[in-house]
Design an enzyme around this catalytic site. Structure first.
Site, PDB file in Angstrom:
ATOM      1  N   GLU A 322       0.823  -1.205  -0.108  1.00 26.11           N
ATOM      2  CA  GLU A 322       0.051   0.001   0.016  1.00 26.11           C
ATOM      3  C   GLU A 322       0.866   1.180  -0.134  1.00 26.11           C
ATOM      4  O   GLU A 322       1.696   1.336   0.900  1.00 26.11           O
ATOM      5  CB  GLU A 322      -1.000   0.060   1.266  1.00 26.11           C
ATOM      6  N   CYS A 323       0.640   2.045  -0.907  1.00 23.13           N
ATOM      7  CA  CYS A 323       1.252   3.423  -1.128  1.00 23.13           C
ATOM      8  C   CYS A 323       2.909   3.218  -1.088  1.00 23.13           C
ATOM      9  O   CYS A 323       3.507   2.680  -1.709  1.00 23.13           O
ATOM     10  CB  CYS A 323       0.787   4.434   0.136  1.00 23.13           C
ATOM     11  N   GLY A 324       3.433   3.511   0.131  1.00 23.84           N
ATOM     12  CA  GLY A 324       4.976   3.538   0.451  1.00 23.84           C
ATOM     13  C   GLY A 324       5.356   1.868   0.103  1.00 23.84           C
ATOM     14  O   GLY A 324       6.346   1.777  -0.535  1.00 23.84           O
ATOM     15  N   THR A 422      -1.464  -0.995  -4.310  1.00 25.19           N
ATOM     16  CA  THR A 422      -2.435   0.175  -4.476  1.00 25.19           C
ATOM     17  C   THR A 422      -1.597   1.541  -3.896  1.00 25.19           C
ATOM     18  O   THR A 422      -0.718   1.265  -2.948  1.00 25.19           O
ATOM     19  CB  THR A 422      -3.401   0.084  -3.853  1.00 25.19           C
TER      20      THR A 422
END
Length: 431
Positions: A322-324, A422
């Site tokens: 997720e993200c990072g 994501t």
């Protein structure tokens, strides 16, 4: 349902967090079992709440959470609940989600918890009473219990502000003199994380002493109320029985309600530290949460044990970021200085912080392929907040992603083999 209060304000930066942390610690020191909450999608403030109160803090989000998921968070017990708002009290999105627009006021209406408004009175006096009165009249289903005056310049300034509040009939629970030393360090995604604060215990103790000296704690406790009960629903299913979870200063953005739900249903969470060059432990899947990989990109690129272990894991079992965490699964990350750092290469994603651009808001995703814990076709609600720019995203898109107003966004996520990622942080399933 536990009686409570919501600590809110007309805008960000008014001093909500200082007041929240000081009250949590002061009440805890008085022997009150106070249960903290955070309104809206925030993964940093709950860690500060835990440090101040000794109890885990949980998010309450009227856009991203179904009623049953909100109900599950409200069943945490305690003698009193204290919820910190986000942004301004009524700030949300135009199109409601599961139970509202994401505004802190939605949670006040849903729970019946009165609102204590923190007012930054810098540069004004009686006029702040007009602002508070307007807030009290804005929504009939939200009760304003009173105010805390913050950043007072002098005794005369306090007297004038109190006269204004008397004129509109709103109680003053506290009057806080201006103090430049009572601040928390910040960076681009908000506050510096609790684990990174150089002397967090001393800071929280100072906040508590300051609030005790200038706030009527007894009146605040007496103002707490709550008469609306929201039944708890089905908890989010764990993505596996044994979950290898990256957890350190670079990978720390996990929502407490998800980890708690996974634990409650028997899942075993196995933390490991990429920054310590630890590979994922033996598990059913590996989950890389968001955090600050851009601040540690050199260390991550040099963590050969972690990267090799992650690649070996992804060859046989699912990995999700997720993200990072998504950025670390990609080919490369370019830091703020323009230096390119090689990442895991499990996805083709290349991101850059050299030219920062803020991406912020709720996300609704319709999965075109499964991720751990969710099948293809599932609709998920989440939140995105980062400053990176996509330079390359060549893999198959993971989902159709829109913002809260149904406008498509280019951050579709990626999938390749057993690896998915994501930019949005999952909060809950959409109905």
């Amino acid at each position: 349902m536990t009686k409570g209060l919501i600590i809110s304000a007309p805008r960000s930066g008014a001093g909500k967090t200082t007041v929240m942390l000081g009250l949590l610690r002061a009440l805890r020191d008085d022997g009150v079992a106070v249960q903290p909450y955070k309104c809206g999608p925030d993964y940093i403030d709950p860690a500060f709440h835990l440090a101040a109160s000794g109890r885990s803090s949980f998010n309450l989000d009227s856009w991203a959470m179904a009623p049953g998921l909100i109900g599950a968070q409200l069943a945490r017990g305690g003698e009193m609940a204290l919820a910190e708002g986000s942004m301004g009290l009524f700030d949300g999105v135009a199109f409601p989600g599961e139970t509202g627009t994401g505004a802190s006021a939605d949670i006040a209406a849903l729970t019946g918890w009165p609102v204590v408004v923190v007012l930054d009175v810098s540069g004004a006096a009686q006029t702040v009473a007009a602002m508070a009165a307007g807030m009290a009249a804005y929504r009939k289903d939200v009760k304003i219990a009173g105010v805390i005056l913050n950043r007072l310049a002098s005794p005369r300034h306090e007297r004038l502000c109190r006269l204004g509040m008397e004129a509109v009939g709103l109680p003053v629970f506290g009057a806080l003199p201006r103090r430049g030393d009572l601040t928390l360090p910040e960076r681009h995604l908000g506050l510096v994380q609790a684990v990174e604060h150089p002397d967090l215990e001393r800071a929280i103790s100072d906040y508590a002493g300051f609030l005790r000296d200038h706030t009527d704690l007894a009146s605040l406790r007496a103002a707490a109320a709550g008469g609306v009960s929201t039944p708890a629903g089905e908890l989010p299913k764990p993505p596996g029985q044994r979950i290898a979870l990256a957890r350190d200063e670079a990978f720390s953005f996990t929502y407490p309600h998800l980890l708690n739900a996974w634990h409650a249903q028997g899942a075993e969470i196995l933390p490991f530290s990429p920054l310590a060059d630890e590979p994922p432990p033996e598990a059913d899947l590996c989950w890389l949460p968001g955090g600050y990989p851009e601040l540690h990109a050199g260390r991550i690129a040099a963590a050969s044990g972690f990267l090799a272990g992650l690649r070996n894991f992804a060859a046989v079992k699912p990995v999700h970021g997720e993200c990072g965490g998504y950025m670390v699964l990609g080919e490369a990350l370019v830091d703020a200085s323009g230096t390119r750092h090689q990442m895991a290469g499990l996805l083709g994603l290349v991101t850059s912080y050299e030219k920062r651009r803020m991406h912020l808001g709720y996300r609704l995703a319709a999965l075109s392929a499964p991720i751990p814990g969710h099948v293809a076709g599932a609709r998920l609600r989440g939140h995105e907040f980062h400053y990176s720019t996509i330079l390359a995203q060549p893999d198959a898109p993971l989902a159709r992603v829109t913002d809260a107003e149904s406008a498509p966004v280019p951050e579709t996520g990626s999938r390749k083999g057993l690896v998915t990622g994501t930019f949005f942080h999952l909060i809950g399933a959409a109905t």
